[in-house]
Design a protein around this motif. Structure first.
Motif, short mmCIF file in Angstrom:
data_model
loop_
_atom_site.label_atom_id
_atom_site.label_comp_id
_atom_site.label_asym_id
_atom_site.label_seq_id
_atom_site.Cartn_x
_atom_site.Cartn_y
_atom_site.Cartn_z
N TYR A 205 0.83 -1.21 0.00
CA TYR A 205 0.00 0.00 0.00
C TYR A 205 0.87 1.27 0.00
O TYR A 205 1.82 1.37 0.74
CB TYR A 205 -0.88 -0.03 1.26
N GLY A 206 0.54 2.17 -0.92
CA GLY A 206 1.24 3.46 -0.93
C GLY A 206 2.57 3.40 -1.68
O GLY A 206 3.18 4.40 -1.98
N GLN A 207 3.02 2.18 -2.02
CA GLN A 207 4.28 2.09 -2.78
C GLN A 207 3.95 2.21 -4.27
O GLN A 207 2.97 1.60 -4.71
CB GLN A 207 4.96 0.72 -2.55
N PRO A 208 4.72 3.00 -5.04
CA PRO A 208 4.39 3.09 -6.48
C PRO A 208 4.58 1.73 -7.16
O PRO A 208 5.47 0.96 -6.77
CB PRO A 208 5.40 4.11 -7.00
N TYR A 209 3.75 1.44 -8.14
CA TYR A 209 3.82 0.16 -8.84
C TYR A 209 5.17 0.03 -9.55
O TYR A 209 5.65 0.98 -10.16
CB TYR A 209 2.69 0.07 -9.87
N GLN A 210 5.81 -1.11 -9.45
CA GLN A 210 7.09 -1.32 -10.15
C GLN A 210 6.84 -1.96 -11.51
O GLN A 210 6.45 -3.12 -11.58
CB GLN A 210 7.99 -2.25 -9.30
N TRP A 211 6.99 -1.21 -12.57
CA TRP A 211 6.81 -1.75 -13.91
C TRP A 211 7.94 -2.73 -14.23
O TRP A 211 9.04 -2.62 -13.68
CB TRP A 211 6.83 -0.64 -14.95
N SER A 212 7.66 -3.69 -15.14
CA SER A 212 8.72 -4.61 -15.58
C SER A 212 8.39 -5.08 -16.99
O SER A 212 7.31 -4.78 -17.51
CB SER A 212 8.77 -5.82 -14.64
N THR A 213 9.30 -5.84 -17.58
CA THR A 213 9.08 -6.32 -18.96
C THR A 213 7.83 -7.20 -19.03
O THR A 213 7.23 -7.32 -20.09
CB THR A 213 10.29 -7.16 -19.43
N ARG A 214 7.46 -7.80 -17.88
CA ARG A 214 6.27 -8.68 -17.89
C ARG A 214 5.01 -7.89 -18.25
O ARG A 214 4.04 -8.42 -18.77
CB ARG A 214 6.07 -9.35 -16.52
N ASP A 215 5.05 -6.57 -17.98
CA ASP A 215 3.85 -5.75 -18.23
C ASP A 215 3.66 -5.41 -19.70
O ASP A 215 2.63 -4.87 -20.09
CB ASP A 215 3.94 -4.43 -17.44
N PHE A 216 4.70 -5.68 -20.53
CA PHE A 216 4.65 -5.21 -21.92
C PHE A 216 4.83 -6.35 -22.90
O PHE A 216 5.59 -7.28 -22.66
CB PHE A 216 5.75 -4.17 -22.17
N GLU A 217 4.11 -6.23 -24.03
CA GLU A 217 4.32 -7.14 -25.15
C GLU A 217 5.18 -6.38 -26.17
O GLU A 217 4.77 -5.30 -26.64
CB GLU A 217 2.97 -7.49 -25.76
N MET A 218 6.40 -6.86 -26.41
CA MET A 218 7.32 -6.12 -27.27
C MET A 218 6.98 -6.36 -28.74
O MET A 218 6.65 -7.49 -29.12
CB MET A 218 8.77 -6.55 -26.99
N GLY A 219 7.08 -5.28 -29.55
CA GLY A 219 6.73 -5.41 -30.97
C GLY A 219 7.88 -5.06 -31.89
O GLY A 219 9.04 -5.27 -31.53
N ALA A 220 7.52 -4.48 -33.04
CA ALA A 220 8.51 -4.22 -34.11
C ALA A 220 9.56 -3.21 -33.65
O ALA A 220 9.26 -2.33 -32.84
CB ALA A 220 7.78 -3.66 -35.32
#
Ligand SMILES: Cn1ncc2ncnc(NCCc3cnc(NC(=O)Nc4cccc(C(F)(F)F)c4)s3)c21
Length: 274
Positions: free
Chosen positions: A3-18
């Protein structure tokens, strides 16, 4: 996340494209955030390469600077994250890509005056915002400017930018064509280096090449010092007037960015286009 901690983005959150392009320190890919389907440009850099290039501090400074800058003509750095071997910059997408490709592919490899005036206005507006936030871009050139699908420009790649307090010499790499006299002579410089670069940029929009270009570095330095600018006959007097007021040797002799945005050549040509 806790709670209250900013979300940690990672490569799992993204589908890489061209792949969208490649820079000196890595490649840029189209990427889609999985839950929102939001499209970003993902710049992927190898830590080992950044260490070899000794630029990791600059990347961190860029992240610190760019996350603070919010302006319609500055490419947003949305977020960043890293894994054991790479650093990722999730950037706003500018779907038309690098402006210099459009410049090179234009008829006669140059922009018509209304188009050049619009882009000059937008870059001046973005630079004025940077300077108000104590940031000098320092690396203005068509390669670092991106174009959106609505034909607006976005200033990008603040890797060489600096807070106005630090006057560290810019290590000479990449093109010398944009170096203002005070940097060629290694003198201290301030935000007005961006005014000089805007003059070079506007010239390159209208002519298709930078005014002091030459195949030999020493000759380029000499031309910059002597301020030898050749204006082709097709260039209007208004454009020559604006460029000559930006390409001034003395940094305090250069007109302000607000005066650029109010210049009659800019206003007349923007009226035509919009
Ligand atoms: C090609 N393309 N097409 C569409 C599109 N839409 C958005 N972006 C694109 N491309 C990415 C443009 C960039 C923006 N910010 C950058 N920043 C950076 O590259 N920083 C950086 C990296 C490594 C080393 C250094 C340092 F320290 F050496 F200076 C600085 S690159 C797009």
């Amino acid at each position: 996340p806790a709670y209250g901690q900013p979300y940690q983005w990672s490569t799992r959150d993204f589908e890489m494209g061209a792949p969208l392009g490649r820079g000196k320190f890595g490649r840029v890919y189209l990427a889609r955030e999985r839950t929102s389907n939001f499209i970003v440009a993902m710049k992927v850099m190898f830590k080992a390469e950044l260490e070899k290039g000794n630029v990791q501090r600059q990347v961190l400074r860029e992240i610190e600077i760019q996350t603070r800058l919010k302006h319609p003509n500055i490419l947003r750095l949305l977020t960043w994250f890293h894994d054991d071997s790479r650093i990722y910059l999730a950037l706003e997408i500018a779907s038309e890509g690098e402006l210099y490709k459009h410049l090179r592919n234009s008829p006669q490899r140059r922009f018509e005056e209304p188009r050049a005036a619009k882009y000059t206005y937008q870059v001046a507006d973005a630079l004025e915002y940077c300077h108000l936030n104590n940031v000098i871009h320092r690396d203005l050139k068509p390669e670092n400017i991106l174009l959106t699908s609505s034909d607006d420009v976005k200033l990008a790649d603040f890797g060489w930018s600096a807070h106005t307090i630090s006057n560290k010499r810019k290590t000479l790499c990449g093109t010398l064509d944009y170096l203002p006299p005070e940097m060629v002579d290694g003198h201290i410089y301030d935000h007005s280096v961006d005014h000089w670069c805007l003059g070079i940029l506007c010239y390159e929009f209208l002519v298709g090449c930078a005014p002091f270009e030459s195949n030999d570095n020493e000759k380029t330095y000499e031309k910059i010092r002597r301020l030898e600018v050749y204006y082709p006959s097709h260039m209007s007097s208004g454009a020559k007037d604006l460029i000559s007021k930006l390409l001034r040797k003395s940094n305090n002799g250069r007109i302000t960015l607000v005066e650029v945005m109010k210049h009659h050549w800019v206003k007349e040509n923007m009226a035509i286009r919009n």
